[in-house]
Design a protein around this motif. Structure first.
Motif, mmCIF file in Angstrom:
data_model
loop_
_atom_site.group_PDB
_atom_site.id
_atom_site.type_symbol
_atom_site.label_atom_id
_atom_site.label_comp_id
_atom_site.label_asym_id
_atom_site.label_seq_id
_atom_site.Cartn_x
_atom_site.Cartn_y
_atom_site.Cartn_z
ATOM 1 N N ILE A 1 0.857 -1.179 0.000
ATOM 2 C CA ILE A 1 0.000 0.000 0.000
ATOM 3 C C ILE A 1 0.892 1.228 0.000
ATOM 4 O O ILE A 1 1.577 1.526 0.979
ATOM 5 N N ASP A 2 0.896 1.931 -1.113
ATOM 6 C CA ASP A 2 1.743 3.097 -1.391
ATOM 7 C C ASP A 2 3.188 2.673 -1.605
ATOM 8 O O ASP A 2 3.622 1.614 -1.153
ATOM 9 N N ALA A 3 3.949 3.532 -2.305
ATOM 10 C CA ALA A 3 5.268 3.107 -2.794
ATOM 11 C C ALA A 3 6.384 4.074 -2.472
ATOM 12 O O ALA A 3 7.486 3.942 -3.010
ATOM 13 N N GLY A 4 6.132 5.054 -1.596
ATOM 14 C CA GLY A 4 7.202 5.978 -1.234
ATOM 15 C C GLY A 4 7.490 7.005 -2.313
ATOM 16 O O GLY A 4 6.741 7.163 -3.279
ATOM 17 N N THR A 5 8.630 7.689 -2.153
ATOM 18 C CA THR A 5 8.921 8.892 -2.938
ATOM 19 C C THR A 5 9.919 8.697 -4.069
ATOM 20 O O THR A 5 10.031 9.541 -4.942
ATOM 21 N N GLY A 6 10.708 7.624 -4.001
ATOM 22 C CA GLY A 6 11.782 7.500 -4.971
ATOM 23 C C GLY A 6 12.781 8.626 -4.812
ATOM 24 O O GLY A 6 13.153 8.996 -3.690
ATOM 25 N N SER A 7 13.181 9.230 -5.907
ATOM 26 C CA SER A 7 14.188 10.306 -5.889
ATOM 27 C C SER A 7 13.558 11.694 -5.953
ATOM 28 O O SER A 7 14.270 12.680 -6.126
ATOM 29 N N LEU A 8 12.244 11.783 -5.775
ATOM 30 C CA LEU A 8 11.553 13.043 -6.073
ATOM 31 C C LEU A 8 11.633 14.098 -4.976
ATOM 32 O O LEU A 8 11.498 15.284 -5.250
ATOM 33 N N LEU A 9 11.851 13.687 -3.724
ATOM 34 C CA LEU A 9 11.714 14.655 -2.636
ATOM 35 C C LEU A 9 12.933 14.754 -1.739
ATOM 36 O O LEU A 9 12.820 15.164 -0.583
ATOM 37 N N ILE B 1 -2.465 9.562 -5.796
ATOM 38 C CA ILE B 1 -1.307 9.744 -6.677
ATOM 39 C C ILE B 1 -0.637 11.081 -6.363
ATOM 40 O O ILE B 1 -0.751 12.057 -7.115
ATOM 41 N N HIS B 2 0.047 11.149 -5.232
ATOM 42 C CA HIS B 2 0.967 12.239 -4.930
ATOM 43 C C HIS B 2 2.377 11.667 -4.970
ATOM 44 O O HIS B 2 2.579 10.455 -4.813
ATOM 45 N N ALA B 3 3.367 12.533 -5.142
ATOM 46 C CA ALA B 3 4.746 12.076 -5.333
ATOM 47 C C ALA B 3 5.263 11.232 -4.177
ATOM 48 O O ALA B 3 6.067 10.317 -4.382
ATOM 49 N N ASP B 4 4.807 11.517 -2.947
ATOM 50 C CA ASP B 4 5.313 10.762 -1.802
ATOM 51 C C ASP B 4 4.622 9.408 -1.635
ATOM 52 O O ASP B 4 4.931 8.666 -0.705
ATOM 53 N N HIS B 5 3.729 9.082 -2.559
ATOM 54 C CA HIS B 5 3.048 7.791 -2.544
ATOM 55 C C HIS B 5 3.296 7.000 -3.825
ATOM 56 O O HIS B 5 3.208 5.778 -3.810
ATOM 57 N N SER B 6 3.608 7.703 -4.906
ATOM 58 C CA SER B 6 3.799 7.032 -6.197
ATOM 59 C C SER B 6 5.188 7.221 -6.786
ATOM 60 O O SER B 6 5.561 6.504 -7.718
ATOM 61 N N GLY B 7 5.984 8.161 -6.250
ATOM 62 C CA GLY B 7 7.304 8.426 -6.820
ATOM 63 C C GLY B 7 8.235 7.235 -6.755
ATOM 64 O O GLY B 7 9.122 7.078 -7.599
ATOM 65 N N GLY B 8 8.040 6.367 -5.761
ATOM 66 C CA GLY B 8 8.904 5.203 -5.611
ATOM 67 C C GLY B 8 8.597 4.054 -6.553
ATOM 68 O O GLY B 8 9.247 3.008 -6.489
ATOM 69 N N LEU B 9 7.633 4.242 -7.437
ATOM 70 C CA LEU B 9 7.314 3.199 -8.410
ATOM 71 C C LEU B 9 8.395 3.032 -9.469
ATOM 72 O O LEU B 9 8.508 1.965 -10.085
ATOM 73 N N VAL B 10 9.168 4.103 -9.698
ATOM 74 C CA VAL B 10 10.163 4.054 -10.768
ATOM 75 C C VAL B 10 11.523 4.513 -10.266
ATOM 76 O O VAL B 10 11.629 5.250 -9.284
ATOM 77 N N ALA B 11 12.564 4.104 -10.972
ATOM 78 C CA ALA B 11 13.930 4.579 -10.754
ATOM 79 C C ALA B 11 14.601 4.643 -12.117
ATOM 80 O O ALA B 11 14.660 3.637 -12.827
ATOM 81 N N GLY B 12 15.026 5.835 -12.493
ATOM 82 C CA GLY B 12 15.637 5.994 -13.812
ATOM 83 C C GLY B 12 14.697 5.658 -14.941
ATOM 84 O O GLY B 12 15.137 5.204 -16.002
ATOM 85 N N GLY B 13 13.407 5.892 -14.732
ATOM 86 C CA GLY B 13 12.416 5.618 -15.766
ATOM 87 C C GLY B 13 11.984 4.166 -15.856
ATOM 88 O O GLY B 13 11.096 3.830 -16.647
ATOM 89 N N GLU B 14 12.590 3.292 -15.043
ATOM 90 C CA GLU B 14 12.262 1.861 -15.077
ATOM 91 C C GLU B 14 11.436 1.488 -13.847
ATOM 92 O O GLU B 14 11.601 2.070 -12.776
#
Length: 318
Positions: A101-109, A138-151
């Motif tokens: 449930i939710d995926a974190g921020t990735g590199s966005l924040l 769908i905010h960046a701190d919930h969906s940003g972690g879905l990708v890294a480097g576009g993958e």
């Protein structure tokens, strides 16, 4: 002891001091351990995952109040603005599926965030094992972690999000019409979901649907158009993962009418918050909050000021 006797002891003491090994201070580690917290939910295994912390100037961003009032209330809880708010996600292992449930921020924040993959691995799982991801919104701190480097970070997972949020955030016309300061939110949403959408693994769900067997959603609008809680039951134990019903666990429990600048519609979000608090207090179920201090799990009770957050008692999973 006379002076002569004392002086006779000095050489022996000095020799002992020379012989004793010097104590060298160890260097400070300077990094936190990956954050995860595990407990049972009926027959399921529940793991809270910490993506990191985000310093949020609540005194400036809370609305329907004053900065002075916010600072005073935070001070009473030994906090000050900006407050480091946790960014939490939750993993459920049903024995048949692994659902995030939710995926974190990735590199966005920023560098204090984006740690969910490390926490996931430290907890004994890998991104490749995740079957489904349900986004509360769908905010960046919930969906940003879905990708890294576009993958895609979760190469086998299907992503589920409320259709209202998908239609809103992934619509280029909405991005183009948004004020300059908000366009980035649309850009990030489109980029984070693009690989899953292109692979046919983005599945919008309708209001109050069950996108994954055993995972029911409840529309809780205001923060975003499709903001949804996720409800999970196992053997009579109920958990509601309510996303961004609150930001923090101090002020909004006492004053649900206080919103935050991140809300798409703060008035609707306040009404939703009051409803969510009342239901959680009445039904006494376990709650998981995305921005309540890690692990973000606890209960809501009524008190003389309104409501109160009661964190779970720590226990070792059996």
């Amino acid at each position: 002891m006379d002076r002569r006797s004392f002086l006779s002891l000095v050489p022996a003491a000095a020799a002992a001091a020379v012989a004793r090994p010097a104590l060298a201070a160890a260097p400070m580690a300077g990094f936190p351990a990956p954050g995860f917290h595990r407990m049972k939910l009926g027959d399921y295994e529940l793991t809270a995952l910490l993506d990191g912390v985000l310093p949020v100037p609540l005194a400036d961003l809370y609305n329907n109040t004053t900065p002075e009032h916010v600072e005073e209330a935070l001070g009473a809880a030994f906090l000050r603005s900006p407050v480091e708010l946790s960014v939490n996600a939750f993993l459920l292992n049903t024995g048949e599926r692994l659902v995030l449930i939710d995926a974190g921020t990735g590199s966005l924040l920023g560098p204090s965030l984006g740690r969910l993959p490390a926490a996931l691995k430290a907890s004994g799982y890998s991104p490749e094992q995740v079957d489904d991801i349900i986004l509360t919104h769908i905010h960046a701190d919930h969906s940003g972690g879905l990708v890294a480097g576009g993958e895609p970070v979760f190469p086998k997972a299907t992503v589920h999000a409320n259709r209202r949020d998908v239609d809103y955030w992934l619509n280029p016309a909405n991005r183009d019409a948004a004020p300059a300061g908000k366009k980035e939110s649309f850009v990030n949403a489109i980029a984070s979901l693009a690989p899953y959408r292109e692979a046919g693994r983005l599945m919008p769900f309708d209001d109050d649907a069950e996108p994954v067997p055993g995972f029911r959603t409840v529309l809780r609008p205001g923060h975003t158009p499709g903001h949804s809680a996720v409800v999970v039951d196992s053997r009579g134990e109920k958990l509601v993962l309510w996303g961004d019903i609150t930001h923090g666990d101090v002020i909004q429990f006492d004053e649900p009418g206080i919103g935050i600048a991140f809300d798409e519609d703060s008035e609707a979000a306040a009404a939703t918050r009051a409803l969510a608090f009342a239901e959680a207090a009445d039904e006494r179920y376990l709650v998981g909050g995305a921005h309540i201090r890690f692990p973000g799990l606890g209960h809501v009770r009524r008190d003389e000021r309104g409501y109160d957050w009661v964190p779970v008692n720590y226990s070792l999973p059996g």
